[in-house]
Design a protein around this motif. Structure first.
Motif, PDB file in Angstrom:
ATOM      1  N   GLY A  30       0.815  -1.211   0.000  1.00  0.00           N
ATOM      2  CA  GLY A  30       0.000   0.000   0.000  1.00  0.00           C
ATOM      3  C   GLY A  30       0.847   1.258   0.000  1.00  0.00           C
ATOM      4  N   LYS A  31       0.318   2.285  -0.607  1.00  0.00           N
ATOM      5  CA  LYS A  31       0.998   3.568  -0.669  1.00  0.00           C
ATOM      6  C   LYS A  31       1.283   4.079   0.727  1.00  0.00           C
ATOM      7  CE  LYS A  31       0.196   5.796  -4.837  1.00  0.00           C
ATOM      8  NZ  LYS A  31      -0.819   6.279  -5.749  1.00  0.00           N
ATOM      9  N   GLY A  32       2.494   4.578   0.958  1.00  0.00           N
ATOM     10  CA  GLY A  32       2.819   5.217   2.223  1.00  0.00           C
ATOM     11  C   GLY A  32       3.155   4.272   3.353  1.00  0.00           C
ATOM     12  N   SER A  33       3.193   2.957   3.082  1.00  0.00           N
ATOM     13  CA  SER A  33       3.475   2.029   4.167  1.00  0.00           C
ATOM     14  C   SER A  33       4.978   1.745   4.274  1.00  0.00           C
ATOM     15  CB  SER A  33       2.712   0.721   3.936  1.00  0.00           C
ATOM     16  OG  SER A  33       3.051   0.205   2.668  1.00  0.00           O
ATOM     17  N   ILE A  34       5.358   1.175   5.402  1.00  0.00           N
ATOM     18  CA  ILE A  34       6.719   0.665   5.552  1.00  0.00           C
ATOM     19  C   ILE A  34       6.579  -0.831   5.764  1.00  0.00           C
ATOM     20  CG2 ILE A  34       8.837   0.699   6.892  1.00  0.00           C
ATOM     21  CD1 ILE A  34       8.230   3.508   7.737  1.00  0.00           C
ATOM     22  N   LEU A 138      19.867  17.308   0.820  1.00  0.00           N
ATOM     23  CA  LEU A 138      19.696  15.884   1.139  1.00  0.00           C
ATOM     24  C   LEU A 138      20.769  15.409   2.102  1.00  0.00           C
ATOM     25  CD1 LEU A 138      18.687  14.513  -2.357  1.00  0.00           C
ATOM     26  CD2 LEU A 138      17.340  14.364  -0.269  1.00  0.00           C
ATOM     27  N   LEU A 139      21.975  15.944   1.927  1.00  0.00           N
ATOM     28  CA  LEU A 139      23.039  15.563   2.860  1.00  0.00           C
ATOM     29  C   LEU A 139      22.694  16.025   4.264  1.00  0.00           C
ATOM     30  CD1 LEU A 139      26.350  16.127   0.881  1.00  0.00           C
ATOM     31  CD2 LEU A 139      25.277  13.981   1.553  1.00  0.00           C
ATOM     32  N   ALA A 170      17.807  11.202  -3.900  1.00  0.00           N
ATOM     33  CA  ALA A 170      18.041  12.226  -4.920  1.00  0.00           C
ATOM     34  C   ALA A 170      17.350  11.895  -6.239  1.00  0.00           C
ATOM     35  CB  ALA A 170      19.537  12.399  -5.145  1.00  0.00           C
ATOM     36  N   THR A 171      17.045  10.629  -6.470  1.00  0.00           N
ATOM     37  CA  THR A 171      16.371  10.275  -7.716  1.00  0.00           C
ATOM     38  C   THR A 171      14.868  10.543  -7.632  1.00  0.00           C
ATOM     39  OG1 THR A 171      15.933   7.984  -7.096  1.00  0.00           O
ATOM     40  CG2 THR A 171      18.052   8.421  -8.119  1.00  0.00           C
ATOM     41  N   GLU A 172      14.411  11.134  -6.535  1.00  0.00           N
ATOM     42  CA  GLU A 172      13.003  11.484  -6.311  1.00  0.00           C
ATOM     43  C   GLU A 172      12.072  10.287  -6.492  1.00  0.00           C
ATOM     44  OE1 GLU A 172      12.022  14.867  -8.683  1.00  0.00           O
ATOM     45  OE2 GLU A 172      13.730  16.010  -7.939  1.00  0.00           O
ATOM     46  N   PRO A 173      12.288   9.261  -5.675  1.00  0.00           N
ATOM     47  CA  PRO A 173      11.455   8.056  -5.809  1.00  0.00           C
ATOM     48  C   PRO A 173      10.117   8.200  -5.081  1.00  0.00           C
ATOM     49  CG  PRO A 173      13.062   7.729  -4.080  1.00  0.00           C
ATOM     50  CD  PRO A 173      13.285   9.120  -4.600  1.00  0.00           C
ATOM     51  N   ASN A 174       9.147   7.331  -5.451  1.00  0.00           N
ATOM     52  CA  ASN A 174       7.946   7.155  -4.640  1.00  0.00           C
ATOM     53  C   ASN A 174       8.089   5.919  -3.766  1.00  0.00           C
ATOM     54  OD1 ASN A 174       6.683   7.462  -7.797  1.00  0.00           O
ATOM     55  ND2 ASN A 174       6.516   9.131  -6.316  1.00  0.00           N
ATOM     56  N   ARG A 198      11.293   6.341   9.500  1.00  0.00           N
ATOM     57  CA  ARG A 198       9.940   6.912   9.628  1.00  0.00           C
ATOM     58  C   ARG A 198       9.936   8.358   9.153  1.00  0.00           C
ATOM     59  NH1 ARG A 198      10.235   4.911  14.862  1.00  0.00           N
ATOM     60  NH2 ARG A 198       9.519   2.758  15.011  1.00  0.00           N
ATOM     61  N   LYS A 199      11.013   9.077   9.494  1.00  0.00           N
ATOM     62  CA  LYS A 199      11.075  10.490   9.135  1.00  0.00           C
ATOM     63  C   LYS A 199      11.069  10.681   7.616  1.00  0.00           C
ATOM     64  CE  LYS A 199      14.806  13.311   9.089  1.00  0.00           C
ATOM     65  NZ  LYS A 199      16.019  13.967   9.520  1.00  0.00           N
ATOM     66  N   ILE A 200      11.898   9.927   6.917  1.00  0.00           N
ATOM     67  CA  ILE A 200      11.950  10.149   5.470  1.00  0.00           C
ATOM     68  C   ILE A 200      10.658   9.690   4.805  1.00  0.00           C
ATOM     69  CG2 ILE A 200      14.457  10.137   5.209  1.00  0.00           C
ATOM     70  CD1 ILE A 200      14.278   7.274   4.200  1.00  0.00           C
ATOM     71  N   ARG A 201       9.987   8.705   5.397  1.00  0.00           N
ATOM     72  CA  ARG A 201       8.723   8.286   4.803  1.00  0.00           C
ATOM     73  C   ARG A 201       7.760   9.467   4.737  1.00  0.00           C
ATOM     74  NH1 ARG A 201       4.300   4.627   7.032  1.00  0.00           N
ATOM     75  NH2 ARG A 201       5.040   5.351   9.052  1.00  0.00           N
ATOM     76  N   THR A 202       7.617  10.190   5.877  1.00  0.00           N
ATOM     77  CA  THR A 202       6.691  11.325   5.875  1.00  0.00           C
ATOM     78  C   THR A 202       7.238  12.472   5.034  1.00  0.00           C
ATOM     79  OG1 THR A 202       7.289  11.102   8.189  1.00  0.00           O
ATOM     80  CG2 THR A 202       5.018  11.716   7.703  1.00  0.00           C
ATOM     81  N   GLU A 203       8.524  12.772   5.243  1.00  0.00           N
ATOM     82  CA  GLU A 203       9.084  13.952   4.598  1.00  0.00           C
ATOM     83  C   GLU A 203       9.080  13.838   3.075  1.00  0.00           C
ATOM     84  OE1 GLU A 203      13.230  16.315   5.159  1.00  0.00           O
ATOM     85  OE2 GLU A 203      12.355  15.361   6.919  1.00  0.00           O
TER      86      GLU A 203
END
Lengths: 261, 297, 349
Positions: A30-34, A138-139, A170-174, A198-203
Motif C-alpha cells: 500500500g501507498k505510504g506504508s513501511i 539531502l546531505l 536524490a532520484t526522487e522516488p515514490n 519513519r522520518k523520510i517516509r513522511t518527509e
C-alpha cells in the motif's frame, strides 16, 4: 488494482539454471506504508529486490508499479519510473566526493543535456546550481553535510549507508527499497535508523520496503512483512502474527542454532 | 580447387593454426588464473626464435640442442617477467597489471631492437624439413607435418601437467577462486610462476617453429602472431586450454583457406582475425568454450 | 572564489599562454617550435583518451585508429588538387576524393567528425564488452583501420600514403585546438555529467540503479573522445606533412596511453603536465638514437633506446607510483591562491 496500492508483485519466480531462487512471490504494497522482507541468509530476499528494481528479469510473474507493468524494464528506467534502491554490500562511487555521489542521483531528473553544458547556457548553469543545492539539502537530511567534500570511500561504515540512502532519495522516488540498512550498526545507531526511516517516509512521501536481519528493526518499523525461506514465502502478515508464527520460528531458530554451533 | 591443392592448404592451415594454438595456450592459462592479458607474451615468442639463432651462431650449438636450450631459457624469462612486473601488482586494480604488461611488451621489443637491431635476419633451417615428399599429386613439406606433430606432443605434455600433477591441480584451483586457494594453502605465487614458465616455454617453441615456416627474424615479429593468438584464445573461450587449441587451429585454417578461396582478400588477411574476434564477442561474449564470469549485484 | 573570478583567471591564463607563444614564435628556432606543436597535439590526444579511460573507465586501445581517420580525412580535404594528381600515381582517386576541398579549420573539424562517427559505429557493438575485452576489440578496430588504409588505394593512396600535405598547423592552430579541447572536456568533467561518467567508472550497477542509461553515456564519452582524437590526428597530419598507414601502429596508442598514465588517470592537469614533460623528454632522448660526433670519432646511435627508456619509465610508474603524477587531483585556482594566503584556503573547494 486498488487505487492506494503502489506496487504489486504477482507470482514472481526466478530460476538460475535449474535452481529456483524465488518461487511465486506475491505481495501487494500500500501507498505510504513501511513493509519488510525477512528470512535467513540465502532465502532469496535480495533476488526479490533485484527483480523489482529491474536488475533481474523474473522467469515468471509480473511487477506492477503504480498501475504500470514494469516487468523486465532495465534498471535505469525502473529508477526513472520512481523506484530507488540501496545495496546490501554498499556500492558508492568511491572516488567521488560525498556531494558528487548525491548529485549523480539527481541526474535522472535533470533536463539539460551535454551540449547545453558545453555552450554555457544560463538555463544549464541554473540547473547545475539547483542540483548542487538540492544535494546539499539531502546531505543535511542524513546528517552528512559537513562531509560534503570528503571522498565517499573515506567515510565510516554507518555514514556510507546513510549516503547511499541520500543518493537514492536524490532520484526522487515514490518507492524506496532498502537492502539491510542496519547491517553493521550498533544498537544506538539502529534506534536512530528506525526514527530516520519513519522520518523520510513522511518527509518524502515514500513507500519503503526493507530487507533486514535485525528483528528489532523490522518489528519496530514495519507494518506488514513477508518471510522467505529457500525462495518460498512461508509467512505474511503484521509483526505480531509473524512473531508467533511457528514456521518462522523454526526457520529462524534453525538458522540461529546452526550459527551458534 | 583440386584435391592436391586442398590438402596442401589444409596442411598449411593446420601448421599455422597449431603455432597460434601454442601461443594461445599461454595467454589463456595466464588469463584464466590472473585475468590478465599478458601482452609481453608476443615478445616471449619472438625471443624464443632469437635465442635459437644466438645458440647456433654464437655458441655453435647443434640446432636441436639450441632449440631445447632456448625453450628453457625463455621459460625462465617468463617466470622473471611475472616476478618483476606482475607479482607486485596482484592486489592492484586489474588495469594496472595490464598497463604493466603493455610496458613489458614494449620494453622487450625495443630492447631486442637495441641488442639485435631492427634488420631482419635469415634463419637456419635443417634441409630435411625442406625437401618435399611427393605422394601422387600431392607435394608435402615435412615441415607441415613436423610442426603439427611436435605441437600436438607439447600440448599432450601440457594436458598431463594440468590434469595429473600437483602444480596442475593448483592451477585449476586458482583459476576457480584465487582467494580460497590462498586460504586452502595452495602455494599461489609458485603455481603462478610455473604457469608463466610453461606458457612462455610453449610460446618460445611456437616462435622457433614459426621461423622455420616464415624464415625471418625481426624484433617486431611477435606482435601480429601474438594478437592473433590472443584472439584465438578469446574465440575459443578464454581460460579454456581446449578452447585455445580449437581457436588457434580454427583461426589458422580460416586465414589460409580464406586467402586460398578469395585471393583478392590477401591484403585483408591481418584484419580477418580481428573481424572474427569482434563478431564472436558480439554473438557469444564468452567464446566457444568459455565459462561465464558474472558480476554479482 | 566565485565563478566570475575563475572565468577571468582562466581568460588571463589563456592570454599569458598566447603571449608566451607569440614570444616563442619570435625567438625560438624551428626545432623548438616543433616541440611546442607536438606538446599541444599530444595534450589533445591525452585529454581525449583520459576522458574515455580515466574518467569513464572504458579501456580503449583504439586511439591510433581514430587518429588515422582524422588524419586522412583532413589531408584529403586540404591537399591541393594538383598535389593529389601527383600523389596518386598507381591508381586514380575516387572523383569525390579528387574534388574534396575545405579550409583548414573545417577540415580539422571534418576529421574529428568522421572519427566521432566511426567511434559511434564501433562503440554501439563494442561498448557492451568488459574492460580487457573492450581493450583488445578496440585495438582490433585500430588494426582494421590500418589494413583498410593499406587496401583502399583510391581513397588513401595505399601504402604510399600522402606527402606534401600543406603545413597549416602552426602553433596558433595547435594551441587554439588545445584550448578548445581542454575547455570542452573540462566543462563536461566539472558538470554533473562528469559525475555521471565517474559513477559509471566506479560502479556500473550502482549507476544503473541511479537511473543512468550506462550505455548511452559510455557511447557519449567514447564519441567525444574519438572526436578529439580525430582532431589530434588531423593536426598531426598537417604538422608532419606526410602520413602513411605505418604511422598508425599500436605504438602511437601506446605513447598516448603512457602520457595519460604518467599524468594520472582521471586528472586533466596531469595529462597536460605529462604531455609537456614526456614530449620534451622524447625529443631530448632522440640524441641517443642519432650518431654523436666527438671530434672525428663517431659514436653510433642506438635505435630503439628511446622506447626502452620510456617503457622502463612506464613500468616504474605503474609499479611504484600507480596513481601517476597527479592521481585524480586537479589544479584549482583556489588551491593556488590558498598557497599564497591563509585566507584563501578557508573558502577553497
Amino acid at each position: 488494482m486498488d487505487r492506494d496500492m503502489i506496487l504489486e508483485a504477482r507470482d514472481l519466480t526466478i530460476k538460475f539454471g535449474g535452481l529456483t531462487a524465488v518461487h511465486s512471490f506475491k505481495a501487494r504494497i500500500g501507498k505510504g506504508s513501511i513493509v519488510g522482507l525477512i528470512g535467513p541468509n540465502g532465502a532469496g530476499k535480495t533476488t526479490c529486490f533485484n527483480m523489482m528494481s529491474g536488475f533481474y528479469r523474473p522467469t515468471e510473474g509480473r511487477v506492477i508499479f503504480n498501475g504500470r507493468d514494469i516487468t523486465g524494464m532495465p534498471p535505469h528506467l525502473v529508477c526513472r519510473a520512481g523506484i530507488a534502491r540501496t545495496f546490501q554490500n554498499i556500492r558508492l562511487f568511491g572516488n567521488g566526493t560525498v556531494l558528487q555521489n548525491v548529485m549523480v542521483g539527481c541526474h535522472v531528473r535533470q533536463k539539460s543535456n551535454w551540449l547545453h553544458n558545453l555552450f554555457y547556457l544560463p538555463s544549464n548553469l541554473r540547473e547545475e546550481r539547483a542540483v548542487a543545492a538540492k544535494s546539499l539539502e539531502l546531505l543535511k537530511v542524513v546528517g552528512l553535510e559537513s562531509f560534503a567534500d570528503e571522498k565517499s570511500r573515506s567515510l565510516p561504515y554507518g555514514a556510507q549507508r546513510r549516503l547511499e540512502i541520500a543518493r537514492a532519495l536524490a532520484t526522487e522516488p515514490n518507492f524506496l527499497l532498502l537492502d539491510e540498512p542496519a547491517a553493521g550498526m550498533n544498537p544506538q545507531e539502529t534506534n536512530e535508523l528506525m526514527d530516520f526511516i519513519r522520518k523520510i517516509r513522511t518527509e518524502f512521501n515514500l513507500t519503503i520496503l526493507l530487507i533486514e536481519h535485525d528483528m528489532k528493526v523490522v518489528m519496530g518499523v514495519c507494518e506488514h512483512m513477508w518471510v522467505l525461506d529457500y525462495g518460498e514465502t512461508i509467512a505474511e502478515g503484521p509483526p505480531e502474527s509473524i512473531r508467533k508464527n511457528p514456521r518462522v520460528i523454526e526457520a529462524y531458530l534453525g538458522e540461529e542454532c546452526v550459527a551458534d554451533a | 580447387m583440386s584435391l592436391a591443392m586442398f590438402v596442401q592448404h589444409l596442411l598449411n592451415g593446420v601448421t599455422l593454426g597449431s603455432l597460434y594454438a601454442l601461443i594461445a595456450i599461454g595467454y589463456t592459462m595466464v588469463y584464466g588464473i590472473l585475468r590478465l592479458i599478458n601482452f609481453a607474451h608476443s615478445e616471449i615468442f619472438m625471443l624464443g626464435a632469437y635465442f635459437v639463432f644466438w645458440g647456433i651462431v654464437l655458441l655453435h650449438l647443434p640446432w636441436a640442442v639450441a632449440m631445447v636450450v632456448a625453450v628453457i631459457v625463455v621459460g625462465a624469462l617468463g617466470v622473471l617477467v611475472d616476478r618483476i612486473a606482475y607479482r607486485p601488482l596482484r592486489d592492484a586494480p586489474r588495469i594496472s597489471a595490464l598497463i604493466s604488461a603493455i610496458g613489458v611488451s614494449f620494453f622487450l621489443q625495443n630492447l631486442a631492437i637495441v641488442v639485435f637491431s631492427a634488420i631482419p635476419r635469415e634463419v637456419y633451417r635443417p634441409d630435411w624439413l625442406e625437401n618435399a615428399i611427393v605422394v601422387g599429386d600431392i607435394r608435402v613439406l615435412p615441415l607441415t607435418l613436423f610442426v603439427p606433430v611436435l605441437s600436438f606432443l607439447l600440448m599432450m605434455g601440457l594436458v598431463f601437467i594440468v590434469y595429473k600433477t600437483k602444480p596442475g591441480l593448483g592451477m585449476r584451483a586458482i583459476s576457480k577462486d584465487i582467494e580460497t586457494s590462498y586460504a586452502m594453502g595452495v602455494p599461489v605465487n609458485r603455481v603462478i610462476a610455473i604457469t608463466f614458465g610453461i606458457g612462455s616455454a610453449l610460446a618460445a617453441a611456437s616462435g622457433i617453429m614459426w621461423t622455420l615456416r616464415y624464415p625471418q627474424l625481426q624484433p617486431v615479429m611477435g606482435m601480429i602472431p601474438g594478437f592473433k593468438a590472443f584472439i584465438a584464445a578469446v574465440v575459443g573461450g578464454i581460460g579454456s586450454i581446449q578452447g585455445a587449441v580449437i581457436g588457434g587451429i580454427g583461426l589458422g585454417l580460416i586465414e589460409i583457406m580464406a586467402v586460398a578461396v578469395f585471393p583478392d582478400l590477401a591484403g585483408y588477411r591481418d584484419a580477418l582475425a580481428f573481424i572474427l574476434l569482434i563478431g564472436i564477442l558480439l554473438v557469444k561474449p564468452t567464446g566457444l568454450l568459455g565459462e561465464k564470469l558474472e558480476d554479482k549485484v | 572564489m566565485d565563478r566570475k573570478t575563475k572565468i577571468l583567471l582562466n581568460v588571463a591564463a589563456a592570454a599569458v599562454l598566447s603571449l608566451f607563444l607569440w614570444w616563442a614564435q619570435e625567438s625560438f628556432g624551428g626545432y623548438r617550435i616543433q616541440i611546442l606543436n607536438l606538446i599541444a597535439i599530444n595534450a589533445i590526444l591525452a585529454l581525449s583518451l583520459n576522458l574515455i579511460y580515466g574518467f569513464t573507465g572504458m579501456f580503449s586501445l583504439g586511439h591510433a585508429g581514430f587518429m588515422a581517420i582524422g588524419a586522412y580525412t583532413c589531408s584529403i580535404l586540404i591537399l591541393p588538387e594538383t598535389q593529389k594528381e601527383m600523389l596518386f600515381i598507381l591508381v586514380s582517386p575516387y572523383s569525390w576524393v579528387q574534388a574534396a576541398q575545405a579550409p583548414f579549420f573545417l577540415a580539422v573539424i571534418g576529421g574529428g567528425l568522421v572519427a566521432a562517427f566511426a567511434g559511434l559505429l564501433v562503440g554501439i557493438p563494442l561498448l557492451r564488452l568488459g574492460d580487457d575485452y573492450l581493450g583488445i576489440a578496440t585495438l582490433g578496430f585500430a588494426e582494421i583501420i590500418r589494413v583498410l588504409a593499406n587496401n583502399i588505394p583510391r581513397l588513401t593512396n595505399g601504402a604510399l600514403g600522402f606527402k606534401g600535405i600543406p603545413d597549416y598547423a602552426n602553433i596558433w592552430w595547435n594551441f587554439g585546438w588545445f584550448i578548445i579541447t581542454l575547455y570542452c572536456i573540462a566543462r563536461i568533467i566539472n558538470s554533473n555529467l562528469g559525475n555521471v561518467f565517474m559513477a559509471i567508472r566506479d560502479d556500473e550497477a550502482a549507476a544503473k540503479a541511479m537511473g543512468i542509461n550506462i550505455f548511452r553515456y559510455k557511447l557519449l564519452s567514447f564519441t567525444i573522445g574519438a572526436f578529439f582524437a580525430g582532431v589530434g590526428g588531423a593536426l598531426l597530419a598537417s604538422l608532419l606533412t606526410t602520413i602513411d598507414p605505418k604511422m598508425f601502429l599500436f605504438t602511437l596508442t601506446f605513447n598516448v596511453l603512457m602520457i595519460v598514465v604518467t599524468g594520472g588517470l582521471g586528472s586533466l592537469t596531469g595529462s597536460v603536465l605529462a604531455s609537456i614533460g614526456i614530449t620534451i623528454l622524447m625529443e631530448w632522448l632522440r640524441f641517443v638514437e642519432s650518431p654523436i660526433f666527438i671530434g672525428s670519432f663517431e659514436l653510433k646511435g642506438i635505435p630503439g633506446m628511446r622506447m626502452v627508456v620510456f617503457s622502463l619509465a612506464l613500468l616504474f610508474i605503474i609499479l611504484f607510483r600507480r596513481e601517476g603524477l597527479m592521481g585524480m587531483r586537479e589544479f584549482r585556482w583556489d588551491w593556488l591562491f590558498g598557497k599564497f594566503s591563509k585566507r584563501g584556503s578557508a573558502n577553497g573547494s
